[in-house]
Design a protein around this motif. Sequence first.
Motif, short mmCIF file in Angstrom:
data_model
loop_
_atom_site.label_atom_id
_atom_site.label_comp_id
_atom_site.label_asym_id
_atom_site.label_seq_id
_atom_site.Cartn_x
_atom_site.Cartn_y
_atom_site.Cartn_z
N HIS A 1 119.38 34.49 53.08
CA HIS A 1 118.70 33.68 54.09
C HIS A 1 119.17 34.04 55.50
O HIS A 1 118.54 33.62 56.48
CB HIS A 1 118.97 32.20 53.82
N TYR B 1 112.08 30.12 62.25
CA TYR B 1 113.00 30.55 61.20
C TYR B 1 113.60 29.32 60.51
O TYR B 1 114.09 28.41 61.18
CB TYR B 1 114.10 31.41 61.80
N SER B 2 113.55 29.28 59.18
CA SER B 2 114.16 28.23 58.38
C SER B 2 113.61 26.87 58.80
O SER B 2 112.41 26.65 58.69
CB SER B 2 115.68 28.31 58.50
N CYS C 1 109.75 36.15 53.44
CA CYS C 1 110.76 35.50 52.61
C CYS C 1 111.40 36.54 51.70
O CYS C 1 110.69 37.24 50.97
CB CYS C 1 110.13 34.39 51.76
N ILE D 1 121.07 27.43 50.51
CA ILE D 1 121.29 28.64 51.29
C ILE D 1 121.94 29.73 50.45
O ILE D 1 122.78 29.47 49.60
CB ILE D 1 122.18 28.32 52.51
N VAL E 1 116.17 29.31 49.82
CA VAL E 1 115.54 28.34 50.72
C VAL E 1 114.02 28.46 50.66
O VAL E 1 113.30 27.47 50.76
CB VAL E 1 116.05 28.54 52.17
N CYS E 2 113.53 29.67 50.46
CA CYS E 2 112.09 29.89 50.35
C CYS E 2 111.51 29.33 49.06
O CYS E 2 110.29 29.31 48.88
CB CYS E 2 111.78 31.38 50.44
N TYR F 1 117.40 38.06 58.16
CA TYR F 1 116.03 38.34 58.60
C TYR F 1 115.96 39.23 59.83
O TYR F 1 114.87 39.65 60.24
CB TYR F 1 115.26 37.04 58.79
N ASP G 1 116.12 34.71 48.54
CA ASP G 1 116.37 33.61 49.47
C ASP G 1 115.94 32.31 48.81
O ASP G 1 114.74 32.00 48.74
CB ASP G 1 115.62 33.84 50.78
N GLY H 1 112.20 33.09 56.39
CA GLY H 1 112.99 32.18 55.57
C GLY H 1 112.35 30.81 55.49
O GLY H 1 113.00 29.79 55.66
#
Length: 285
Positions: free
Chosen positions: A265, A201-202, A249, A261, A255-256, A268, A253, A230
Amino acid sequence: MFSTLTIHQAAIVFGAVVSFTALVHGLPADASNGYISDRSAVVAESHSLNPRIDIPPALAGFPSGPLNEFLRLISTLPEGAAALDAVGLILTPLQQGLADAVGIDTTRDDLAQNAACADVTVVFARGTTEPGNVGLVTGPPFYDALKEQLGSKSLAFQGVEYPATFAGFNKNGTDGVPSMTGFINQALTDCPDTKLVMSGYSQGALVLRSTANSLPADTMAKVNSVVTFGDPGNPDAITGAEGKTLIICHENDAVCKGGFITVDHLTYADNATTAAQFVVQKAGA
């Protein structure tokens, strides 16, 4: 969990984490007062902010007192890397406190503890500043969904051991590559019949991508499925994972899309069942 932020954006980040966790997991509003970190460990002194009147709707469920307190702390931090490090010092214990309050386990160590071989084995990398080794907002819901979807089949779940710092995000998650690589090799060696899943994740998705880039092709061929949430690397393909990858995603979001942020995000957990169903389908379980 987070990419590089300005001081103002960092304030919104931690507020969103607290608000989201409290709303989703039902933490009583006044309970969060117990998780304010010792300010002396972060900054030598601070000054008061005027009460905020522009709290976004996504943060409206969070008590204004603790929110203003955290905003006051962050407003006094120096610019640059030191500021981001201080944000991490606040966020990690805060999230662990929230997890403890509602009974969420942020650490999973089945491989580290040499648990019995399972039908499905997941190696999961958490996001930036998240506590434990599987984090708070995505890893635990994914684990729970997998347990439910697998039914009588067994599950081993292992978190990647790495610092998950802001600096690590800017290095494409390479800090986590040794740990993820080690657990993947352990699972394939000790339990050759398990269906192995790589997930992150992230920043954890960056850890996964960097690990996939470094693993031999024959090792990646033995990985049964790959799931990211994400994912800052979206929509690029993951090396060696063609035909067995699910990248989740949210539309909003940022970040994607290489941005900062947003509250999207942090949600999920909503996709945990979809991800678990994908894993089960690929595993033929």
